[in-house]
Write a protein that holds these residues in place. Structure first.
Motif, PDB file in Angstrom:
ATOM      1  N   GLY A  32     -24.373 -15.580 -46.470  1.00 30.41           N
ATOM      2  CA  GLY A  32     -23.512 -14.998 -47.496  1.00 30.41           C
ATOM      3  C   GLY A  32     -24.322 -14.545 -48.688  1.00 30.41           C
ATOM      4  N   ILE A  35     -26.260 -11.456 -47.852  1.00 29.87           N
ATOM      5  CA  ILE A  35     -25.426 -10.259 -47.929  1.00 29.87           C
ATOM      6  C   ILE A  35     -25.368  -9.773 -49.372  1.00 29.87           C
ATOM      7  N   GLY A  36     -25.317 -10.696 -50.315  1.00 28.14           N
ATOM      8  CA  GLY A  36     -25.348 -10.319 -51.716  1.00 28.14           C
ATOM      9  C   GLY A  36     -26.637  -9.602 -52.065  1.00 28.14           C
ATOM     10  N   ILE A 315     -20.003 -11.325 -54.012  1.00 29.18           N
ATOM     11  CA  ILE A 315     -19.816 -11.487 -52.564  1.00 29.18           C
ATOM     12  C   ILE A 315     -19.163 -12.830 -52.254  1.00 29.18           C
ATOM     13  N   ARG A 322     -16.718  -7.923 -49.637  1.00 27.12           N
ATOM     14  CA  ARG A 322     -17.647  -7.883 -48.513  1.00 27.12           C
ATOM     15  C   ARG A 322     -17.217  -6.833 -47.499  1.00 27.12           C
ATOM     16  N   ARG A 323     -15.893  -6.688 -47.339  1.00 22.54           N
ATOM     17  CA  ARG A 323     -15.395  -5.673 -46.407  1.00 22.54           C
ATOM     18  C   ARG A 323     -15.480  -4.279 -47.015  1.00 22.54           C
ATOM     19  N   LYS A 326     -19.070  -2.912 -47.266  1.00 25.10           N
ATOM     20  CA  LYS A 326     -19.851  -2.924 -46.024  1.00 25.10           C
ATOM     21  C   LYS A 326     -20.813  -1.743 -45.888  1.00 25.10           C
ATOM     22  N   ILE A 329     -23.728  -2.392 -48.156  1.00 29.27           N
ATOM     23  CA  ILE A 329     -24.471  -3.530 -47.614  1.00 29.27           C
ATOM     24  C   ILE A 329     -25.287  -3.098 -46.399  1.00 29.27           C
TER      25      ILE A 329
END
Length: 400
Positions: A32, A35-36, A315, A322-323, A326, A329
C-alpha cells in the motif's frame, strides 16, 4: 523552445525500485505504501513532461503557474525517490547484511551501470533535454556506502552535503569550467556528471540521501507522517523564504541577479541557465530551479517530502483514490520506461520544430503514456524496461 535541464528531467524519471515482499506487523500491507510512492513518481513524470514539452511558465495564468511549479521540483522529487529505491533494494527499515547485503549492493551497482549507459545513449540523441539517467547512475554509486546508516545519520549527512556542496562547487568553478544548457548530443563525462552538468552530483546527491533517510522511517505511523509533513513545510519555507529574504536584505544581491537574468529581476529565470550560480556570488542566495544553491536544495527537498507524504497518506486514507488514481499509479510503477519514452518521442517528433501549441503536445504526451501504462499494467507487473532491469540485476543472486 529550448528546454533547460531544469527542466528537471527525469527521471527524474528515475527507475522504479523493486517491490518489497514482506508485510509489516501492523497488518497493513507494505505494498500500500509502495503504491503511494508510485503515485508520487507518476506525478513527477507528468511534471517532467511539463518542463520538457509544455508551455513556458512566462505565459502566466494558471497554466503558467503549474509549469513554473514543475520546474526543477519534478527532478528533485525523482532524486528523493531514488533514495527510496536504494533503501528498498538494500533493506528499507533494516539494512541487509551478509550474503543478502552483498547481493543487494551488487544489484545497486548493476542498476547504476545500466543507467550510466542508457543515460549516455539518450544524451547522444541530441534532444534539447538534458537526460538525468547517467547522473542517476552516478548518484546510486556515491550513496551506496551509506546504505547501512539510519535516519538520523543520513539526515545529518544530507544537510551537511547541502550546506557544503554548493559552496565547494562555487570555489571549484574556475577549475572545472562553467555550464551551458543544453549539452545537446554530448555524452556526459565524469566532470559533467560531478560538477558542470545539468544535475551535478556535488549538489544533487543530498536529495538522494534525504530519500534514504525518509525511507528508513515507519511510514505507516500517522505521527511519523505528521512530523514528516511538518519537516517538509519547514524546509520549503526555509529554502524559498530564506532566498526571498536574502535577495532583499543582502546589499546588491537583487541587482546582481537582475543583471544575470537579463533584466528579469528576481523572476523564475534560473541563474543556472546562465552558468552555475548565474556567474555571480549572489546566485548562491537563489532558490530557483538549478541554481545549485543550498537554499534551492533545501526548498526542493521540502516540496518533495510533502508530495511523498501526501501521496502515502492519501492512498491509505482514501481507498477510492487508489482506484481513481490507477492510471497515474501505473505510470509511476514504470517511471523508467515512461521517462525513456518521452525522450525518444521528443527525438523522433522533433518537438522544437513543430507548430503544434506546447499545451497540446504536453497533453498528448501525458495521455499517450497514461493509456500505454494502464494497458500494460493489466497484463504485466512491471514496465518493459523495469522488467529488463530486473533481469539484469538478477545476476546478483549468483553471488555466494
Amino acid at each position: 523552445m529550448t528546454h533547460h535541464p531544469d527542466s528537471a528531467p527525469l527521471p527524474a524519471a528515475a527507475p522504479s525500485p523493486e517491490r518489497e515482499r514482506t508485510k509489516p506487523s501492523t497488518g497493513a500491507p507494505d505494498v500500500g505504501r509502495l503504491i503511494g510512492l508510485d503515485l508520487a513518481r507518476g506525478l513527477a513524470v507528468f511534471g517532467m513532461y511539463a518542463v520538457h514539452v509544455g508551455p513556458a511558465p512566462s505565459q502566466g495564468g494558471a497554466i503558467g503557474f503549474l509549469m513554473e511549479l514543475a520546474q526543477g521540483r519534478s527532478s528533485a522529487l525523482f532524486a528523493v525517490l531514488a533514495g527510496f529505491a536504494v533503501a528498498l533494494i538494500t533493506g528499507r527499515r533494516t539494512p541487509k547484511t551478509g550474503l543478502a547485503g552483498r547481493q543487494a549492493v551488487a544489484k545497486v551497482v548493476i542498476r547504476a551501470v545500466i543507467l550510466l549507459a542508457l543515460g549516455t545513449a539518450l544524451t547522444m540523441t541530441g534532444t534539447p533535454v538534458v537526460p538525468i539517467l547517467a547522473f542517476y547512475g552516478l548518484f546510486f554509486l556515491l550513496v551506496l556506502p551509506l546504505y547501512r546508516l539510519g535516519t538520523k545519520p543520513l539526515a545529518l549527512i544530507a544537510a551537511g552535503w547541502a550546506l557544503v556542496g554548493p559552496q565547494l562547487l562555487y570555489l571549484l568553478k574556475p577549475v572545472v569550467g562553467g555550464r551551458a544548457f543544453p549539452t545537446v548530443g554530448q555524452a556526459d563525462g565524469i566532470v559533467s556528471l560531478l560538477f558542470t552538468g545539468g544535475y551535478p552530483a556535488l549538489t544533487w546527491v543530498p536529495f538522494v540521501i534525504a530519500g534514504m533517510a525518509v525511507a528508513r522511517l515507519d511510514l505507516a505511523a500517522t505521527a511519523i507522517r505528521t512530523r514528516l509533513a511538518l519537516t517538509g513545510v519547514a524546509l520549503a519555507v526555509t529554502g524559498y523564504g530564506g532566498s526571498w529574504l536574502a535577495l532583499r536584505l543582502v546589499p546588491g544581491a537583487a541587482e546582481a541577479i537582475r543583471k544575470t537574468a537579463g533584466g528579469q529581476g528576481m523572476s523564475s529565470a534560473p541563474p543556472g541557465s546562465e552558468g552555475i550560480f548565474g556567474d555571480t556570488p549572489a546566485g548562491m542566495l537563489v532558490a530557483s530551479p538549478h541554481s545549485e544553491a543550498t537554499l534551492s536544495i533545501v526548498g526542493n527537498t521540502g516540496v518533495a517530502i510533502l508530495v511523498i507524504t501526501a501521496c502515502l497518506a492519501a492512498i491509505d486514507a482514501l481507498p477510492r483514490l487508489r482506484r481513481l488514481g490507477k492510471p497515474v499509479i501505473a505510470v509511476g510503477s514504470m517511471s523508467l520506461t515512461a521517462y525513456v519514452y518521452h525522450i525518444v518521442a521528443i527525438w523522433l517528433l522533433d518537438t522544437e520544430e513543430t507548430t503544434v501549441p506546447p499545451l497540446y503536445i504536453l497533453l498528448g504526451f501525458i495521455a499517450s503514456v497514461t493509456v500505454l501504462a494502464t494497458i500494460w499494467s493489466r497484463f504485466f507487473k512491471r514496465g518493459p524496461l523495469e522488467w529488463l532491469m530486473g533481469r539484469a540485476t538478477g545476476i546478483a543472486r549468483r553471488i555466494q
